[in-house]
Design a protein around this motif. Structure first.
Motif, PDB file in Angstrom:
ATOM      1  N   TRP A  47       3.347   2.237   1.747  1.00 57.19           N
ATOM      2  CA  TRP A  47       3.719   0.984   1.304  1.00 57.19           C
ATOM      3  C   TRP A  47       3.050  -0.158   2.169  1.00 57.19           C
ATOM      4  O   TRP A  47       2.746  -1.094   1.625  1.00 57.19           O
ATOM      5  CB  TRP A  47       5.191   0.881   1.106  1.00 57.19           C
ATOM      6  N   GLY A  48       3.352   0.173   3.516  1.00 53.10           N
ATOM      7  CA  GLY A  48       3.040  -0.700   4.369  1.00 53.10           C
ATOM      8  C   GLY A  48       1.409  -1.012   4.753  1.00 53.10           C
ATOM      9  O   GLY A  48       1.061  -1.898   5.237  1.00 53.10           O
ATOM     10  N   SER A  70       8.215   0.750   6.366  1.00 53.61           N
ATOM     11  CA  SER A  70       7.199  -0.176   5.802  1.00 53.61           C
ATOM     12  C   SER A  70       6.612  -1.466   6.291  1.00 53.61           C
ATOM     13  O   SER A  70       5.720  -1.714   6.382  1.00 53.61           O
ATOM     14  CB  SER A  70       7.158  -0.064   4.360  1.00 53.61           C
ATOM     15  N   ALA A 118       6.801   5.156   3.155  1.00 57.28           N
ATOM     16  CA  ALA A 118       6.983   3.766   3.672  1.00 57.28           C
ATOM     17  C   ALA A 118       5.567   3.405   4.317  1.00 57.28           C
ATOM     18  O   ALA A 118       5.342   2.307   4.304  1.00 57.28           O
ATOM     19  CB  ALA A 118       7.983   3.615   4.566  1.00 57.28           C
ATOM     20  N   SER A 119       4.991   4.242   4.953  1.00 58.19           N
ATOM     21  CA  SER A 119       3.641   4.060   5.594  1.00 58.19           C
ATOM     22  C   SER A 119       2.640   3.786   4.570  1.00 58.19           C
ATOM     23  O   SER A 119       1.783   2.878   4.533  1.00 58.19           O
ATOM     24  CB  SER A 119       3.282   5.248   6.354  1.00 58.19           C
TER      25      SER A 119
END
Length: 333
Positions: free
Chosen positions: A23-24, A293, A20-21
């Motif tokens: 993605w973000g 994210s 998710a990190s």
């Protein structure tokens, strides 16, 4: 045999948060494109993703990559087709979201987009699928109320930011009007209808502890990335053709293309990690965890000065929107 690492619950959760990190983070590439068309960036991103995922698949799975696809197709061909279609649909929806990012910024887009998405997804789930036995309707109503509050707080933060930019000594490079904000919200509402495609494809196409008939991780990801590439050609390739910009894309130096390449590696690198964890945890657990994210993207927007020169109240409302979003997602999930 298809590659399938043994995971503990703790390691699977950490993998989801790490994915998710990733993605973000890749959205910050938009800050460096200048006048380069987003559609060119988008095609580069998903071309990179296609090559990257299939390469990883061949390295780790070898011939088992195609064997798994063939076995699943023989039993239930819809798992193949749905994965391809969902890959295309989520990419087409995300292209519109990138336009909103470039218009009103990362900091405002994420709480608005995420709140609208969860609200509509929850409504559809309750109307079409019904409410699970034992689920607290009180939690559902409180969560929806908080998410509506997150949207309202975000809009108030935007109003204060727009007003503050008129008199600010040090202004943000990103400028927009209330009309831009209203148009962006309408676009987010329109794209929300297809935004669950990624999650639907993951839930239906991937073999997991709750879905024994799906594809193994890397065959699934190879098909998803193929669908995503097709979606990028439909969404962005057609625009590049219409605007006669393919020559610009082909002659642009690597100093610009590198942002699409890095974004492709981050996007589908995160997807692969998240999918391995999803196969162990199930989508119903990994998807809510992936909402991390959104927080990462919003923080990057603030770091890059999207609210530079705004009054302190604008920051208060933005932080309030973030907290309401997190609480709303918690109550619903």
């Amino acid at each position: 045999m298809n590659f399938s690492p043994e995971l503990s619950p703790a390691s699977a959760v950490l993998m989801v948060l790490f994915a998710a990190s990733m993605w973000g983070t890749w959205f910050i590439s938009l800050k460096y494109l200048g006048d380069y068309p987003i559609d060119g960036f988008y095609v580069t991103l998903f071309t990179t993703s296609l090559v990257f995922v299939w390469s990883v698949g061949f390295i780790l799975d070898g011939s088992a990559l195609f064997q798994n696809m063939s076995d699943v197709y023989a039993v239930d061909s819809s798992r193949i087709y749905v994965t391809l279609v969902c890959g295309s649909l989520y990419v087409i929806g995300m292209r519109v979201t990138l336009h909103v990012f470039s218009t009103i910024g990362l900091s405002l887009t994420m709480p608005i987009k995420s709140s609208i998405s969860i609200l509509l997804s929850t409504t559809v789930a309750a109307v079409v699928g019904g409410v699970p036995e034992g689920y607290s309707m009180g939690f559902l109503f409180v969560g929806c109320f908080l998410l509506i509050g997150a949207v309202l707080f975000s809009m108030q933060s935007a109003r204060l930011r727009i007003a503050g930019q008129e008199t600010a000594v040090e202004k943000s490079d990103l400028q927009f009007t209330m009309e831009d904000l209203r148009k962006s919200i309408i676009l987010l509402l329109l794209t929300t209808a297809i935004s669950p495609a990624y999650t639907f494809g993951l839930s239906y196409g991937l073999k997991s502890i709750t879905q024994p008939s799906g594809l193994a991780v890397l065959p699934y990801m190879a098909l998803l990335s193929t669908g995503a590439f097709i979606g990028s050609i439909i969404a962005s390739g057609s625009m590049l053709t219409y605007r006669r910009q393919w020559r610009l894309v082909l002659t642009t130096p690597m100093s610009i293309h590198k942002f699409g390449i890095i974004s492709g590696l981050f996007h589908y690198g995160g997807n692969i990690i998240h999918t391995f964890a999803s196969a162990f945890l199930s989508t119903v657990i990994s998807f809510p965890l992936g909402l991390w994210s959104n927080l990462v993207t919003q923080i990057w927007g603030i770091v890059f000065g999207e609210f530079k020169g705004s009054p302190r109240k604008a920051y208060y409302y933005l932080v309030g929107a973030l907290l309401l979003y997190i609480l709303g997602a918690y109550f619903i999930a």
